[in-house]
Write a protein that holds these residues in place. Structure first.
Motif, PDB file in Angstrom:
ATOM      1  N   GLY A 110     -10.029   1.652  -8.518  1.00 15.42           N
ATOM      2  CA  GLY A 110     -10.380   1.961  -7.338  1.00 15.42           C
ATOM      3  C   GLY A 110      -9.532   1.938  -6.059  1.00 15.42           C
ATOM      4  N   ASN A 111      -8.494   0.953  -6.118  1.00 11.31           N
ATOM      5  CA  ASN A 111      -7.391   0.682  -5.255  1.00 11.31           C
ATOM      6  C   ASN A 111      -6.614   2.064  -5.060  1.00 11.31           C
ATOM      7  OD1 ASN A 111      -5.431  -1.470  -3.368  1.00 11.31           O
ATOM      8  ND2 ASN A 111      -7.804  -1.609  -3.506  1.00 11.31           N
ATOM      9  N   THR A 112      -6.145   2.586  -6.303  1.00 13.68           N
ATOM     10  CA  THR A 112      -5.319   3.520  -6.616  1.00 13.68           C
ATOM     11  C   THR A 112      -6.012   4.866  -6.129  1.00 13.68           C
ATOM     12  OG1 THR A 112      -4.389   2.792  -8.595  1.00 13.68           O
ATOM     13  CG2 THR A 112      -4.081   5.167  -8.222  1.00 13.68           C
ATOM     14  N   ILE A 113      -7.245   5.096  -6.312  1.00  8.46           N
ATOM     15  CA  ILE A 113      -8.117   6.330  -5.773  1.00  8.46           C
ATOM     16  C   ILE A 113      -8.141   6.057  -4.350  1.00  8.46           C
ATOM     17  CG2 ILE A 113     -10.315   7.335  -5.655  1.00  8.46           C
ATOM     18  CD1 ILE A 113     -10.995   6.188  -8.495  1.00  8.46           C
ATOM     19  N   GLU A 146      -7.009   9.292   6.880  1.00  8.59           N
ATOM     20  CA  GLU A 146      -7.074   8.119   7.039  1.00  8.59           C
ATOM     21  C   GLU A 146      -8.652   7.266   7.141  1.00  8.59           C
ATOM     22  OE1 GLU A 146      -4.622   7.065  10.280  1.00  8.59           O
ATOM     23  OE2 GLU A 146      -2.925   7.518   9.307  1.00  8.59           O
ATOM     24  N   LYS A 147      -9.477   8.170   6.832  1.00  6.48           N
ATOM     25  CA  LYS A 147     -10.812   7.587   6.945  1.00  6.48           C
ATOM     26  C   LYS A 147     -11.227   6.936   5.533  1.00  6.48           C
ATOM     27  CE  LYS A 147     -13.630  11.560   5.241  1.00  6.48           C
ATOM     28  NZ  LYS A 147     -14.488  12.713   5.687  1.00  6.48           N
ATOM     29  N   TYR A 148     -10.365   7.146   4.566  1.00  7.88           N
ATOM     30  CA  TYR A 148     -10.687   6.581   3.371  1.00  7.88           C
ATOM     31  C   TYR A 148      -9.706   5.061   3.405  1.00  7.88           C
ATOM     32  CZ  TYR A 148     -12.329  11.024   2.130  1.00  7.88           C
ATOM     33  OH  TYR A 148     -13.113  12.092   2.111  1.00  7.88           O
ATOM     34  N   ASP A 149     -10.388   4.055   3.722  1.00  6.56           N
ATOM     35  CA  ASP A 149      -9.416   2.904   3.942  1.00  6.56           C
ATOM     36  C   ASP A 149      -9.982   1.755   3.378  1.00  6.56           C
ATOM     37  OD1 ASP A 149     -12.123   2.572   5.445  1.00  6.56           O
ATOM     38  OD2 ASP A 149     -11.320   2.696   7.069  1.00  6.56           O
ATOM     39  N   PHE A 150      -9.818   0.721   3.625  1.00  3.19           N
ATOM     40  CA  PHE A 150     -10.566  -0.409   3.038  1.00  3.19           C
ATOM     41  C   PHE A 150     -11.615  -0.664   2.678  1.00  3.19           C
ATOM     42  CE2 PHE A 150     -11.908  -5.068   3.448  1.00  3.19           C
ATOM     43  CZ  PHE A 150     -11.190  -5.697   2.437  1.00  3.19           C
ATOM     44  N   HIS A 151     -12.550  -0.339   4.109  1.00  4.66           N
ATOM     45  CA  HIS A 151     -13.859  -0.233   3.982  1.00  4.66           C
ATOM     46  C   HIS A 151     -14.576   0.628   2.975  1.00  4.66           C
ATOM     47  CE1 HIS A 151     -13.798  -3.173   7.149  1.00  4.66           C
ATOM     48  NE2 HIS A 151     -13.098  -2.525   7.849  1.00  4.66           N
ATOM     49  N   PHE A 152     -13.793   1.699   2.910  1.00  2.00           N
ATOM     50  CA  PHE A 152     -14.459   2.700   1.996  1.00  2.00           C
ATOM     51  C   PHE A 152     -14.129   2.133   0.539  1.00  2.00           C
ATOM     52  CE2 PHE A 152     -13.552   6.500  -0.671  1.00  2.00           C
ATOM     53  CZ  PHE A 152     -14.836   7.082  -0.403  1.00  2.00           C
ATOM     54  N   TRP A 153     -12.946   1.435   0.216  1.00  2.00           N
ATOM     55  CA  TRP A 153     -12.704   1.114  -1.112  1.00  2.00           C
ATOM     56  C   TRP A 153     -13.680  -0.150  -1.569  1.00  2.00           C
ATOM     57  CZ3 TRP A 153     -11.091  -4.090  -1.747  1.00  2.00           C
ATOM     58  CH2 TRP A 153     -11.009  -4.529  -2.939  1.00  2.00           C
ATOM     59  N   LYS A 154     -14.133  -0.935  -0.427  1.00  2.00           N
ATOM     60  CA  LYS A 154     -15.000  -2.080  -0.689  1.00  2.00           C
ATOM     61  C   LYS A 154     -16.329  -1.710  -1.151  1.00  2.00           C
ATOM     62  CE  LYS A 154     -15.031  -6.090   0.450  1.00  2.00           C
ATOM     63  NZ  LYS A 154     -14.745  -7.164  -0.455  1.00  2.00           N
ATOM     64  N   ASN A 184       0.816  -1.174  -0.009  1.00  2.00           N
ATOM     65  CA  ASN A 184      -0.031   0.199   0.062  1.00  2.00           C
ATOM     66  C   ASN A 184       0.928   1.311  -0.036  1.00  2.00           C
ATOM     67  OD1 ASN A 184      -2.329  -1.543  -0.006  1.00  2.00           O
ATOM     68  ND2 ASN A 184      -3.239  -0.395   1.804  1.00  2.00           N
ATOM     69  N   ILE A 185       1.841   1.076   0.775  1.00  2.00           N
ATOM     70  CA  ILE A 185       3.039   2.345   0.787  1.00  2.00           C
ATOM     71  C   ILE A 185       3.284   2.730  -0.602  1.00  2.00           C
ATOM     72  CG2 ILE A 185       5.124   3.247   1.696  1.00  2.00           C
ATOM     73  CD1 ILE A 185       4.181   1.710   4.517  1.00  2.00           C
ATOM     74  N   ASP A 186       4.019   1.741  -1.181  1.00  2.00           N
ATOM     75  CA  ASP A 186       4.540   1.881  -2.454  1.00  2.00           C
ATOM     76  C   ASP A 186       3.484   2.581  -3.575  1.00  2.00           C
ATOM     77  OD1 ASP A 186       6.952   1.184  -1.574  1.00  2.00           O
ATOM     78  OD2 ASP A 186       7.003  -0.926  -2.240  1.00  2.00           O
ATOM     79  N   ALA A 187       2.377   1.926  -3.674  1.00  2.00           N
ATOM     80  CA  ALA A 187       1.090   2.157  -4.666  1.00  2.00           C
ATOM     81  C   ALA A 187       0.758   3.655  -4.211  1.00  2.00           C
ATOM     82  CB  ALA A 187       0.219   1.179  -4.487  1.00  2.00           C
ATOM     83  N   GLN A 188       0.866   3.921  -2.987  1.00  2.00           N
ATOM     84  CA  GLN A 188       0.211   5.366  -2.525  1.00  2.00           C
ATOM     85  C   GLN A 188       1.331   6.289  -3.039  1.00  2.00           C
ATOM     86  OE1 GLN A 188       0.296   6.381   1.709  1.00  2.00           O
ATOM     87  NE2 GLN A 188      -1.896   6.339   1.417  1.00  2.00           N
ATOM     88  N   LYS A 189       2.611   5.953  -2.444  1.00  2.00           N
ATOM     89  CA  LYS A 189       3.397   7.066  -3.034  1.00  2.00           C
ATOM     90  C   LYS A 189       3.463   7.099  -4.433  1.00  2.00           C
ATOM     91  CE  LYS A 189       6.857   6.116   0.491  1.00  2.00           C
ATOM     92  NZ  LYS A 189       8.347   5.716   0.643  1.00  2.00           N
ATOM     93  N   ARG A 190       3.228   6.078  -5.309  1.00  2.00           N
ATOM     94  CA  ARG A 190       3.228   6.359  -6.891  1.00  2.00           C
ATOM     95  C   ARG A 190       2.112   7.472  -7.247  1.00  2.00           C
ATOM     96  NH1 ARG A 190       0.074   3.385  -9.650  1.00  2.00           N
ATOM     97  NH2 ARG A 190       0.365   1.400  -8.532  1.00  2.00           N
ATOM     98  N   ASN A 245      -6.482   8.074   0.888  1.00  2.00           N
ATOM     99  CA  ASN A 245      -6.121   7.882   2.400  1.00  2.00           C
ATOM    100  C   ASN A 245      -4.751   8.679   2.803  1.00  2.00           C
ATOM    101  OD1 ASN A 245      -3.839   5.663   3.819  1.00  2.00           O
ATOM    102  ND2 ASN A 245      -5.985   5.346   4.578  1.00  2.00           N
ATOM    103  N   CYS A 246      -3.909   8.860   1.801  1.00  2.00           N
ATOM    104  CA  CYS A 246      -2.678   9.871   2.212  1.00  2.00           C
ATOM    105  C   CYS A 246      -3.024  10.991   2.731  1.00  2.00           C
ATOM    106  CB  CYS A 246      -1.877   9.966   0.977  1.00  2.00           C
ATOM    107  SG  CYS A 246      -0.300  11.057   1.293  1.00  2.00           S
TER     108      CYS A 246
END
Length: 186
Positions: free
Chosen positions: A139-142, A151-159, A110-116, A147-148
């Motif tokens: 979706g995951n990229t968004i 942090e309320k934009y998390d796994f459950h938000f993605w789902k 997640n850290i690497d994809a988020q940085k990108r 989330n950066c």
């Protein structure tokens, strides 16, 4: 003055093993037309996209409406979960969200994809300050980008994202001011 980024989750795609070339499904094309109409009302100036065909096809309509080519940005590509298909996608994706520095073999944490993704956002904010920018992505990229900033934009938000979906991120320089969902699934 503010810059608005419209992060567009691609519409539904017809599954093929060709991750990069997977096209939209029939429903995906119908939704992409609706995406175009929503974005037309937002007065888009520039269109960027992941290089994945489904992301490009989702924002093609708005690029045609404004008469500008889609600019491909590698930073908005789909997050690579693992080198090979995983046996249980749900548990594999949950694990990387629970441990942001963890990555499956050949995949991105997640850290690497988020940085990108965030790096690509900051490039757009520098290059297109005070513009309205549509970004065709995944979706995951968004959610990792969002989330950066919160942090309320998390796994459950993605789902709970729709496919497609649109979130408007309003920035003052590089400071996120607001997040607004501009997609309404009818």
């Amino acid at each position: 003055m503010q810059t608005n980024l419209y992060l567009v989750r691609h519409a539904h795609s017809a599954y093929t093993p060709d991750e990069l070339g997977r096209p939209l499904s029939a429903q995906g094309f119908i939704d992409a037309k609706r995406i175009s109409k929503v974005l037309e009302n937002e007065k888009i100036d520039v269109v960027n996209s992941s290089q994945y065909k489904r992301a490009v096809q989702t924002v093609e309509g708005i690029s045609q409406v404004i008469g500008k080519k889609i600019i491909i940005e590698n930073g908005f590509k789909e997050r690579k979960l693992a080198e090979n298909p995983v046996d249980d996608f749900d548990s594999a994706i949950l694990k990387v969200w629970q441990n942001p520095s963890f990555s499956w073999k050949g995949g991105e944490s997640n850290i690497d994809a988020q940085k990108r993704g965030v790096s690509a956002i900051f490039k757009l904010l520098d290059k297109y300050a005070e513009k309205n920018i549509a970004v065709g992505t995944h979706g995951n990229t968004i959610v990792l980008i969002m989330n950066c900033f919160d942090e309320k934009y998390d796994f459950h938000f993605w789902k709970n994202l729709d496919m497609p979906d649109i979130y408007k991120l309003t920035f003052d320089k590089k400071v996120l001011q607001t997040v607004t969902r501009v997609w309404d699934r009818e």
